[in-house]
Design a protein around this motif. Sequence first.
Motif, PDB file in Angstrom:
ATOM      1  N   MET A   1     -23.762   6.985   7.693  1.00 16.13           N
ATOM      2  CA  MET A   1     -24.593   5.807   8.722  1.00 16.13           C
ATOM      3  C   MET A   1     -23.636   3.998   8.266  1.00 16.13           C
ATOM      4  SD  MET A   1     -28.903   3.532   7.307  1.00 16.13           S
ATOM      5  CE  MET A   1     -29.368   4.999   7.955  1.00 16.13           C
ATOM      6  N   ARG A   2     -23.490   3.125   9.056  1.00 10.76           N
ATOM      7  CA  ARG A   2     -23.132   2.356   8.859  1.00 10.76           C
ATOM      8  C   ARG A   2     -23.069   1.238   7.374  1.00 10.76           C
ATOM      9  NH1 ARG A   2     -19.579  -0.210  12.706  1.00 10.76           N
ATOM     10  NH2 ARG A   2     -19.205  -2.410  12.025  1.00 10.76           N
ATOM     11  N   ASN A   3     -23.146   0.575   6.997  1.00  7.66           N
ATOM     12  CA  ASN A   3     -22.948  -0.562   6.345  1.00  7.66           C
ATOM     13  C   ASN A   3     -23.371  -1.741   7.070  1.00  7.66           C
ATOM     14  OD1 ASN A   3     -22.929  -2.364   3.845  1.00  7.66           O
ATOM     15  ND2 ASN A   3     -21.465  -1.097   2.877  1.00  7.66           N
ATOM     16  N   HIS A   4     -24.484  -2.153   6.282  1.00  2.00           N
ATOM     17  CA  HIS A   4     -24.537  -3.411   7.844  1.00  2.00           C
ATOM     18  C   HIS A   4     -24.378  -4.585   6.969  1.00  2.00           C
ATOM     19  CE1 HIS A   4     -26.918  -1.601  10.545  1.00  2.00           C
ATOM     20  NE2 HIS A   4     -27.428  -0.682   9.523  1.00  2.00           N
ATOM     21  N   SER A   5     -23.697  -4.784   5.745  1.00  4.98           N
ATOM     22  CA  SER A   5     -22.865  -5.767   5.306  1.00  4.98           C
ATOM     23  C   SER A   5     -21.513  -6.100   6.418  1.00  4.98           C
ATOM     24  CB  SER A   5     -22.693  -5.885   3.974  1.00  4.98           C
ATOM     25  OG  SER A   5     -21.333  -4.603   4.054  1.00  4.98           O
ATOM     26  N   TYR A   6     -21.432  -5.335   7.205  1.00  9.36           N
ATOM     27  CA  TYR A   6     -19.904  -5.728   7.755  1.00  9.36           C
ATOM     28  C   TYR A   6     -20.537  -6.050   9.259  1.00  9.36           C
ATOM     29  CZ  TYR A   6     -17.690  -3.037   4.303  1.00  9.36           C
ATOM     30  OH  TYR A   6     -17.375  -3.110   3.024  1.00  9.36           O
ATOM     31  N   THR A   7     -19.237  -6.692   9.831  1.00  8.85           N
ATOM     32  CA  THR A   7     -19.530  -6.542  11.657  1.00  8.85           C
ATOM     33  C   THR A   7     -19.702  -5.907  12.241  1.00  8.85           C
ATOM     34  OG1 THR A   7     -18.428  -8.926  10.825  1.00  8.85           O
ATOM     35  CG2 THR A   7     -18.530  -8.117  13.221  1.00  8.85           C
ATOM     36  N   SER A   8     -21.130  -6.173  12.902  1.00  9.73           N
ATOM     37  CA  SER A   8     -21.438  -5.178  14.454  1.00  9.73           C
ATOM     38  C   SER A   8     -20.986  -5.825  15.568  1.00  9.73           C
ATOM     39  CB  SER A   8     -22.721  -4.470  14.112  1.00  9.73           C
ATOM     40  OG  SER A   8     -23.506  -5.518  13.810  1.00  9.73           O
ATOM     41  N   THR A   9     -22.205  -6.593  15.593  1.00 12.51           N
ATOM     42  CA  THR A   9     -22.175  -6.796  17.490  1.00 12.51           C
ATOM     43  C   THR A   9     -22.714  -9.461  17.300  1.00 12.51           C
ATOM     44  OG1 THR A   9     -24.213  -7.489  17.932  1.00 12.51           O
ATOM     45  CG2 THR A   9     -23.104  -6.067  18.264  1.00 12.51           C
ATOM     46  N   GLN A  10     -22.101  -9.292  15.533  1.00 13.75           N
ATOM     47  CA  GLN A  10     -22.285 -11.154  15.659  1.00 13.75           C
ATOM     48  C   GLN A  10     -21.144 -11.932  16.430  1.00 13.75           C
ATOM     49  OE1 GLN A  10     -22.299  -8.986  12.752  1.00 13.75           O
ATOM     50  NE2 GLN A  10     -24.173  -8.543  12.565  1.00 13.75           N
ATOM     51  N   ILE A  11     -22.231 -13.023  16.512  1.00 16.98           N
ATOM     52  CA  ILE A  11     -20.469 -13.837  17.275  1.00 16.98           C
ATOM     53  C   ILE A  11     -19.204 -14.442  16.565  1.00 16.98           C
ATOM     54  CG2 ILE A  11     -20.900 -16.089  18.427  1.00 16.98           C
ATOM     55  CD1 ILE A  11     -23.600 -15.787  19.055  1.00 16.98           C
ATOM     56  N   ILE A  12     -20.089 -14.356  15.115  1.00 13.59           N
ATOM     57  CA  ILE A  12     -18.659 -14.886  14.062  1.00 13.59           C
ATOM     58  C   ILE A  12     -18.838 -13.629  12.903  1.00 13.59           C
ATOM     59  CG2 ILE A  12     -18.281 -16.535  12.593  1.00 13.59           C
ATOM     60  CD1 ILE A  12     -18.095 -17.506  15.433  1.00 13.59           C
ATOM     61  N   ALA A  13     -17.555 -13.187  12.860  1.00 12.25           N
ATOM     62  CA  ALA A  13     -17.645 -12.128  12.608  1.00 12.25           C
ATOM     63  C   ALA A  13     -17.936 -12.678  11.152  1.00 12.25           C
ATOM     64  CB  ALA A  13     -15.850 -11.859  11.759  1.00 12.25           C
ATOM     65  N   LYS A  14     -18.909 -11.151   9.889  1.00 12.35           N
ATOM     66  CA  LYS A  14     -19.576 -11.667   8.531  1.00 12.35           C
ATOM     67  C   LYS A  14     -18.132 -11.770   7.418  1.00 12.35           C
ATOM     68  CE  LYS A  14     -23.937  -9.147   9.125  1.00 12.35           C
ATOM     69  NZ  LYS A  14     -24.354  -7.624   8.395  1.00 12.35           N
ATOM     70  N   GLU A  15     -17.227 -11.444   7.802  1.00 11.44           N
ATOM     71  CA  GLU A  15     -15.613 -11.701   6.921  1.00 11.44           C
ATOM     72  C   GLU A  15     -16.333 -13.525   7.040  1.00 11.44           C
ATOM     73  OE1 GLU A  15     -16.815  -7.689   7.516  1.00 11.44           O
ATOM     74  OE2 GLU A  15     -16.436  -8.750   9.619  1.00 11.44           O
ATOM     75  N   GLY A  16     -16.335 -13.559   8.100  1.00 11.75           N
ATOM     76  CA  GLY A  16     -15.538 -15.633   8.244  1.00 11.75           C
ATOM     77  C   GLY A  16     -17.063 -16.720   7.711  1.00 11.75           C
ATOM     78  N   TRP A  17     -18.176 -15.683   7.541  1.00  7.64           N
ATOM     79  CA  TRP A  17     -19.686 -16.895   6.964  1.00  7.64           C
ATOM     80  C   TRP A  17     -19.757 -17.421   5.774  1.00  7.64           C
ATOM     81  CZ3 TRP A  17     -24.611 -12.944   8.494  1.00  7.64           C
ATOM     82  CH2 TRP A  17     -24.119 -12.586   9.083  1.00  7.64           C
ATOM     83  N   ASN A  18     -18.521 -17.373   4.862  1.00 11.61           N
ATOM     84  CA  ASN A  18     -18.675 -17.874   3.504  1.00 11.61           C
ATOM     85  C   ASN A  18     -17.716 -19.244   3.577  1.00 11.61           C
ATOM     86  OD1 ASN A  18     -20.746 -15.771   2.158  1.00 11.61           O
ATOM     87  ND2 ASN A  18     -19.103 -15.259   1.138  1.00 11.61           N
ATOM     88  N   HIS A  19     -15.981 -18.404   5.125  1.00  8.75           N
ATOM     89  CA  HIS A  19     -15.255 -19.948   4.822  1.00  8.75           C
ATOM     90  C   HIS A  19     -16.042 -20.672   5.598  1.00  8.75           C
ATOM     91  CE1 HIS A  19     -12.999 -16.755   2.761  1.00  8.75           C
ATOM     92  NE2 HIS A  19     -13.128 -15.854   3.727  1.00  8.75           N
ATOM     93  N   SER A  20     -17.202 -20.137   7.042  1.00 11.11           N
ATOM     94  CA  SER A  20     -17.991 -21.429   7.835  1.00 11.11           C
ATOM     95  C   SER A  20     -18.239 -22.506   7.297  1.00 11.11           C
ATOM     96  CB  SER A  20     -17.986 -20.387   8.708  1.00 11.11           C
ATOM     97  OG  SER A  20     -17.502 -19.807   9.990  1.00 11.11           O
ATOM     98  N   VAL A  21     -20.006 -21.444   6.078  1.00 11.79           N
ATOM     99  CA  VAL A  21     -20.456 -22.618   5.441  1.00 11.79           C
ATOM    100  C   VAL A  21     -19.499 -23.133   4.401  1.00 11.79           C
ATOM    101  CG1 VAL A  21     -22.411 -22.694   3.629  1.00 11.79           C
ATOM    102  CG2 VAL A  21     -22.220 -20.659   5.630  1.00 11.79           C
ATOM    103  N   LEU A  22     -18.368 -23.119   3.972  1.00 12.33           N
ATOM    104  CA  LEU A  22     -18.003 -23.810   3.316  1.00 12.33           C
ATOM    105  C   LEU A  22     -17.404 -24.769   3.876  1.00 12.33           C
ATOM    106  CD1 LEU A  22     -16.688 -24.418   0.168  1.00 12.33           C
ATOM    107  CD2 LEU A  22     -15.038 -22.546   1.331  1.00 12.33           C
ATOM    108  N   ALA A  23     -16.997 -24.556   5.401  1.00 14.47           N
ATOM    109  CA  ALA A  23     -16.049 -25.714   6.253  1.00 14.47           C
ATOM    110  C   ALA A  23     -16.938 -26.857   6.525  1.00 14.47           C
ATOM    111  CB  ALA A  23     -15.069 -24.397   6.865  1.00 14.47           C
ATOM    112  N   PHE A  24     -17.732 -25.974   6.848  1.00 17.34           N
ATOM    113  CA  PHE A  24     -19.344 -26.991   7.496  1.00 17.34           C
ATOM    114  C   PHE A  24     -19.862 -28.032   6.386  1.00 17.34           C
ATOM    115  CE2 PHE A  24     -24.232 -27.665   8.445  1.00 17.34           C
ATOM    116  CZ  PHE A  24     -23.699 -28.278   9.895  1.00 17.34           C
ATOM    117  N   MET A  25     -19.820 -27.461   5.593  1.00 15.40           N
ATOM    118  CA  MET A  25     -20.093 -28.379   4.157  1.00 15.40           C
ATOM    119  C   MET A  25     -19.193 -29.554   3.802  1.00 15.40           C
ATOM    120  SD  MET A  25     -21.816 -25.565   1.604  1.00 15.40           S
ATOM    121  CE  MET A  25     -22.498 -26.633   0.440  1.00 15.40           C
TER     122      MET A  25
END
Length: 219
Positions: A1-25
């Motif tokens: 089974m796929r590890n759902h902590s990783y990217t699948s069909t999200q518009i923004i890859a999950k690997e960049g979510w923390n960086h994106s939130v930090l940049a927005f803050m």
Amino acid sequence: MRNHSYTSTQIIAKEGWNHSVLAFMVFLLAYALSFLPWLFFIIFVGTLFGYRNPERIAEEDDKRSLLAPMDGKIIDISKISLNDGTEALRIVIRKSFFDVGVLRAPIDLDIVNVKNRFGLFISSSSHLFESLCERKGVTCKSEFAPIKLVMSAGLWAHKITLFQKASTFKSGERLGFLRDGEVALLLPLDTRVKVSLNDDVKAGNSILGYLSYKDKDDK
């Protein structure tokens, strides 16, 4: 089974979510303080752009076709000698800063072994890159031939992410994430190559070549 902590069909890859939130803050803080908000807004948009995760459709539907595993430019097509005394065809793709960082399976494959080499995050254009960069060597098994992926991290890469899956990765399926660097495919010598040096390729879309038929009954 796929590890759902990783990217699948999200518009923004999950690997960049923390960086994106930090940049927005940081942008919100700059806006509240009226301190160059336009600059931090550009950084925020650039972060989203850098971790975008577009859908891709392969150019062809041949089971033996090899898809590009990464966006970038073909910088090397050559025959090399391996440590075990055998030879392989090597195709190297170098990613630019502006290319998509999502890695994709070049063909239906199972990951057999992963070998890590810890190193430095340096520019892929440096003459020291080959010997000093951080790297993952991924040995894979496909229905038609064994292949190997060598993932090398560049200056802007935070790490090399390889997704985990108990079952087979389908051709074009998201395999990992590399923000900057190179991917080399080590293939059988009889692989039919379709691309040329300096060609631009897209992961999961562009065809690099085809694994050869091994006998005349396999058609």
